[in-house]
Design a protein around this motif. Structure first.
Motif, short mmCIF file in Angstrom:
data_model
loop_
_atom_site.label_atom_id
_atom_site.label_comp_id
_atom_site.label_asym_id
_atom_site.label_seq_id
_atom_site.Cartn_x
_atom_site.Cartn_y
_atom_site.Cartn_z
N GLY A 1 5.12 11.69 -8.78
CA GLY A 1 4.98 11.82 -10.22
C GLY A 1 5.76 13.02 -10.73
N GLY A 2 5.25 13.65 -11.78
CA GLY A 2 5.93 14.80 -12.35
C GLY A 2 6.88 14.38 -13.46
N SER A 3 7.79 15.27 -13.79
CA SER A 3 8.69 15.02 -14.92
C SER A 3 9.71 13.95 -14.56
CB SER A 3 9.40 16.31 -15.32
OG SER A 3 10.15 16.81 -14.24
N GLY A 4 10.20 13.28 -15.60
CA GLY A 4 11.16 12.22 -15.38
C GLY A 4 12.59 12.71 -15.47
N LEU A 5 13.48 11.87 -14.97
CA LEU A 5 14.91 12.08 -15.07
C LEU A 5 15.43 10.97 -15.98
CD1 LEU A 5 17.48 13.53 -13.91
CD2 LEU A 5 17.53 11.73 -12.17
N ARG B 1 0.80 -1.21 0.00
CA ARG B 1 0.00 0.00 0.00
C ARG B 1 0.83 1.26 0.00
NH1 ARG B 1 -3.75 -1.02 5.06
NH2 ARG B 1 -1.77 -1.80 5.84
N THR B 2 2.17 1.11 0.15
CA THR B 2 3.01 2.30 0.25
C THR B 2 3.71 2.64 -1.04
OG1 THR B 2 4.84 0.95 1.05
CG2 THR B 2 3.40 1.95 2.71
N PHE B 3 3.30 2.01 -2.14
CA PHE B 3 3.97 2.27 -3.43
C PHE B 3 4.04 3.75 -3.74
CE2 PHE B 3 5.12 1.88 -7.79
CZ PHE B 3 4.33 2.77 -8.50
N SER B 4 2.97 4.47 -3.45
CA SER B 4 2.89 5.88 -3.81
C SER B 4 3.89 6.75 -3.05
CB SER B 4 1.47 6.40 -3.57
OG SER B 4 1.14 6.30 -2.21
N THR B 5 4.58 6.19 -2.08
CA THR B 5 5.54 6.98 -1.31
C THR B 5 6.99 6.75 -1.75
OG1 THR B 5 5.80 5.29 0.40
CG2 THR B 5 4.01 6.88 0.69
N TYR B 6 7.19 5.93 -2.79
CA TYR B 6 8.55 5.60 -3.24
C TYR B 6 8.84 6.19 -4.62
CZ TYR B 6 8.96 2.18 0.51
OH TYR B 6 9.02 1.58 1.74
N ALA B 7 9.97 6.86 -4.74
CA ALA B 7 10.48 7.21 -6.06
C ALA B 7 10.87 5.91 -6.78
CB ALA B 7 11.68 8.13 -5.95
N MET B 8 10.66 5.89 -8.09
CA MET B 8 10.87 4.68 -8.86
C MET B 8 11.87 4.93 -9.99
SD MET B 8 8.87 2.47 -7.44
CE MET B 8 8.84 1.17 -8.68
N GLY B 9 12.51 3.86 -10.42
CA GLY B 9 13.46 3.98 -11.51
C GLY B 9 13.43 2.78 -12.43
N TRP B 10 13.96 2.98 -13.60
CA TRP B 10 14.21 1.90 -14.56
C TRP B 10 15.71 1.86 -14.85
CZ3 TRP B 10 10.77 -1.68 -16.26
CH2 TRP B 10 9.40 -1.41 -16.13
N ARG C 1 13.15 10.07 -26.39
CA ARG C 1 12.61 8.81 -26.94
C ARG C 1 11.82 8.02 -25.91
NH1 ARG C 1 15.88 4.85 -28.54
NH2 ARG C 1 17.59 5.37 -27.10
N PHE C 2 12.27 8.05 -24.65
CA PHE C 2 11.62 7.30 -23.58
C PHE C 2 10.87 8.26 -22.66
CE2 PHE C 2 14.68 3.39 -23.30
CZ PHE C 2 14.57 3.22 -24.67
N ALA C 3 9.81 7.74 -22.04
CA ALA C 3 9.06 8.53 -21.07
C ALA C 3 8.64 7.64 -19.91
CB ALA C 3 7.84 9.17 -21.72
N ILE C 4 8.96 8.08 -18.70
CA ILE C 4 8.56 7.36 -17.50
C ILE C 4 7.33 8.04 -16.92
CG2 ILE C 4 10.10 8.73 -16.01
CD1 ILE C 4 10.55 6.15 -14.34
N SER C 5 6.41 7.22 -16.40
CA SER C 5 5.21 7.75 -15.77
C SER C 5 4.77 6.77 -14.70
CB SER C 5 4.11 7.98 -16.80
OG SER C 5 3.74 6.76 -17.42
N ARG C 6 3.83 7.20 -13.88
CA ARG C 6 3.32 6.30 -12.84
C ARG C 6 1.85 6.57 -12.61
NH1 ARG C 6 6.89 7.04 -7.84
NH2 ARG C 6 5.36 5.61 -6.87
N ASN D 1 -0.33 5.92 -9.39
CA ASN D 1 -0.31 5.46 -8.00
C ASN D 1 -1.59 4.74 -7.61
OD1 ASN D 1 2.31 6.32 -7.57
ND2 ASN D 1 1.71 8.27 -6.64
N ALA D 2 -2.67 5.04 -8.29
CA ALA D 2 -3.92 4.35 -8.01
C ALA D 2 -3.85 2.88 -8.44
CB ALA D 2 -5.08 5.03 -8.70
N LYS D 3 -3.01 2.62 -9.42
CA LYS D 3 -2.85 1.25 -9.94
C LYS D 3 -1.55 0.61 -9.46
CE LYS D 3 -5.53 1.97 -14.16
NZ LYS D 3 -5.54 1.90 -15.65
N ASN D 4 -0.80 1.30 -8.62
CA ASN D 4 0.49 0.78 -8.12
C ASN D 4 1.39 0.34 -9.27
OD1 ASN D 4 -0.34 1.19 -5.52
ND2 ASN D 4 -0.03 -0.90 -4.83
N THR D 5 1.47 1.16 -10.30
CA THR D 5 2.21 0.79 -11.50
C THR D 5 3.05 1.96 -12.00
OG1 THR D 5 0.47 -0.77 -12.12
CG2 THR D 5 2.03 -0.13 -13.84
N VAL D 6 4.25 1.63 -12.44
CA VAL D 6 5.10 2.60 -13.13
C VAL D 6 5.36 2.08 -14.54
CG1 VAL D 6 7.25 1.58 -12.27
CG2 VAL D 6 7.22 3.96 -12.98
#
Length: 126
Positions: free
Chosen positions: A55-59, A27-36, A67-72, A74-79
């Motif tokens: 969320g917001g802009s990616g690094l 349930r805490t996914f929305s509190t973590y920064a994520m990376g690929w 060419r690539f875009a990261i998004s998330r 949080n309601a679906k616990n998915t990045v």
């Protein structure tokens, strides 16, 4: 604890697109920064993209900018990682990761990440 499962990899022709997904448990996914990150045989794992917990802009690493875009979602616990204009040099195993600490800022540094998925293979044919 966060458990991560990637999907969406596969074989694509150069110039094509793929969208990777990373489903997280907890349930805490929305509190973590994520990376690929990605890794090819014989090379170290390298940073690809990261996004803040809110969320917001990616690094991005320079080779995928534009060419690539990261998004998330949080309601679906998915990045997600949307990959366009793929090149053969994008071929790698792609890993999703969550940072060790909650509410941390997005990071390109692997040592900041404490949770990893099993990886998904992306192969770009020339």
């Amino acid at each position: 604890q966060v458990q991560l499962v990637e999907s969406g990899g596969g074989l694509v022709q150069a110039g094509g697109s793929l969208r990777l997904s990373c489903a997280a448990s907890g349930r805490t996914f929305s509190t973590y920064a994520m990376g690929w990150f990605r890794q090819t045989p014989g090379k170290e794992r390298e940073f690809v993209a990261a996004i803040n917990w809110s969320g917001g802009s990616g690094l991005y690493t320079d080779s995928v900018k534009g060419r690539f875009a990261i998004s998330r979602d949080n309601a679906k616990n998915t990045v997600y990682l949307q990959m366009n204009s793929l090149k053969p040099e994008d071929t790698a195993v792609y890993y999703c990761a969550a940072q060790r600490s909650q509410f941390a800022t997005r990071s390109r540094f692997e040592y900041n990440y404490g949770y990893w998925g099993q990886g998904t293979q992306v192969t770009v044919a020339s």
